[in-house]
Design a protein around this motif. Sequence first.
Motif, short mmCIF file in Angstrom:
data_model
loop_
_atom_site.label_atom_id
_atom_site.label_comp_id
_atom_site.label_asym_id
_atom_site.label_seq_id
_atom_site.Cartn_x
_atom_site.Cartn_y
_atom_site.Cartn_z
N GLU A 145 -2.17 -2.80 11.64
CA GLU A 145 -2.67 -2.87 10.27
C GLU A 145 -1.83 -3.86 9.45
O GLU A 145 -0.62 -4.00 9.67
N ARG A 146 -2.50 -4.55 8.53
CA ARG A 146 -1.82 -5.50 7.65
C ARG A 146 -1.90 -4.96 6.23
O ARG A 146 -3.00 -4.81 5.68
N ILE A 147 -0.72 -4.67 5.66
CA ILE A 147 -0.70 -4.10 4.31
C ILE A 147 0.06 -5.04 3.38
O ILE A 147 1.16 -5.50 3.71
N VAL A 148 -0.53 -5.34 2.25
CA VAL A 148 0.14 -6.15 1.24
C VAL A 148 0.53 -5.23 0.08
O VAL A 148 -0.26 -4.41 -0.37
N ILE A 149 1.79 -5.38 -0.36
CA ILE A 149 2.30 -4.55 -1.46
C ILE A 149 2.55 -5.46 -2.66
O ILE A 149 3.23 -6.48 -2.53
N CYS A 150 2.01 -5.09 -3.78
CA CYS A 150 2.29 -5.86 -4.99
C CYS A 150 2.64 -4.88 -6.12
O CYS A 150 2.56 -3.66 -5.95
N GLY A 151 3.03 -5.44 -7.24
CA GLY A 151 3.42 -4.59 -8.37
C GLY A 151 4.42 -5.33 -9.22
O GLY A 151 4.99 -6.33 -8.79
N PRO A 152 4.64 -4.84 -10.44
CA PRO A 152 5.55 -5.55 -11.34
C PRO A 152 6.99 -5.55 -10.85
O PRO A 152 7.36 -4.74 -10.00
N ALA B 106 -5.27 -8.92 4.40
CA ALA B 106 -4.87 -7.51 4.27
C ALA B 106 -6.00 -6.56 4.65
O ALA B 106 -7.17 -6.81 4.38
N ASP B 107 -5.63 -5.49 5.31
CA ASP B 107 -6.57 -4.38 5.50
C ASP B 107 -6.54 -3.49 4.27
O ASP B 107 -7.55 -2.93 3.87
N ARG B 108 -5.31 -3.36 3.70
CA ARG B 108 -5.16 -2.56 2.48
C ARG B 108 -4.19 -3.28 1.54
O ARG B 108 -3.22 -3.89 2.00
N VAL B 109 -4.45 -3.16 0.26
CA VAL B 109 -3.51 -3.66 -0.74
C VAL B 109 -2.98 -2.45 -1.50
O VAL B 109 -3.74 -1.56 -1.90
N ILE B 110 -1.65 -2.45 -1.67
CA ILE B 110 -1.00 -1.34 -2.37
C ILE B 110 -0.43 -1.86 -3.68
O ILE B 110 0.17 -2.94 -3.70
N PHE B 111 -0.60 -1.09 -4.74
CA PHE B 111 0.02 -1.45 -6.01
C PHE B 111 1.08 -0.41 -6.34
O PHE B 111 0.78 0.80 -6.38
N MET B 112 2.30 -0.89 -6.56
CA MET B 112 3.40 0.04 -6.90
C MET B 112 3.79 -0.13 -8.36
O MET B 112 3.78 -1.24 -8.89
N ASP B 113 4.17 0.98 -8.98
CA ASP B 113 4.63 0.94 -10.36
C ASP B 113 5.60 2.10 -10.56
O ASP B 113 5.32 3.23 -10.11
N TYR B 114 6.71 1.85 -11.21
CA TYR B 114 7.72 2.87 -11.45
C TYR B 114 8.02 3.71 -10.19
O TYR B 114 8.06 4.93 -10.24
N GLY B 115 8.17 3.02 -9.06
CA GLY B 115 8.60 3.71 -7.84
C GLY B 115 7.53 4.52 -7.15
O GLY B 115 7.83 5.29 -6.23
N GLN B 116 6.28 4.34 -7.58
CA GLN B 116 5.20 5.11 -6.96
C GLN B 116 4.08 4.19 -6.48
O GLN B 116 3.89 3.11 -7.07
#
Length: 238
Positions: A25-32, A200-210
């Motif tokens: 799986e290819r996961i991309v993580i983004c966020g501030p 990406a198979d999934r994109v994840i958005f992180m914010d304040y450690g979550q």
Amino acid sequence: MIDVHKWYGEFHVLRDINLNVRRRERIVICGPSGSGKSTMIRCINRLEEHQKGRIIVDGTELTNDLKRIDEVRRDVGMVFQHFNLFPHLTILENCTLAPVWVKKMPKKEAEEIAMHYLKRVKIPEQANKYPGQLSGGQQQRVAIARSLCMSPKIMLFDEPTSALDPEMVKEVLDTMVGLADEGMTMLCVTHEMGFARQVADRVIFMDYGQIVEMNTPDEFFRNPQHERTKLFLSQILH
Ligand SMILES: Nc1ncnc2c1ncn2[C@@H]1O[C@H](COP(=O)(O)OP(=O)(O)OP(=O)(O)O)[C@@H](O)[C@H]1O
């Protein structure tokens, strides 16, 4: 499987991260900035300890036991924003160091494997040069080849193109797209949303450690659900 909490003193930097990454799986993580993306990657690579929860790679739990760090490094490849090549070793020596010292691989075999991956990232002719003689994009591709020499089960990328000029960004992204096409399991922190859309198979958005949002790229970009994701995308896509 990543299921962690982490604190820096009183500061709860990773809160209830719960993520299952499937093989290939290819996961991309983004966020501030400051949302905990790098900390999560560094926990998986054991550059940081987590205080609560578990990280399991291919059935093996990654412990905070530093004596077992080599086991982790065998399975988990990592490429950082800043190339951390050894400047006084040639490109080939940079690539063979870990296989020879950590995996106890015979030098000749390690060199053959290193040349295979240097060809794969399209810079075999640089094998006998030193990092300082290569461009930033070429150095980053060496860093990728060096990680691949350990046959990792998962590759972690932490903003691998952020320190590069635009044309070098393309070189490195092309290399990563190639890896993705070959089925490498990847977890990638990046602001390169074109890369996210493409591989990406999934994109994840992180914010304040979550993890506040996780979706397929199509849905993530077309129909973001969370207010913070909408705000982030409106800033980053313009
Ligand atoms: N060693 C440390 N000690 C204390 N706080 C830290 C440490 N490393 C990071 N932090 C804090 O943890 C939070 C998350 O940092 P992290 O580098 O994981 O964020 P990030 O989402 O990767 O940000 P960026 O996109 O700017 O790289 C930030 O508030 C940061 O200041």
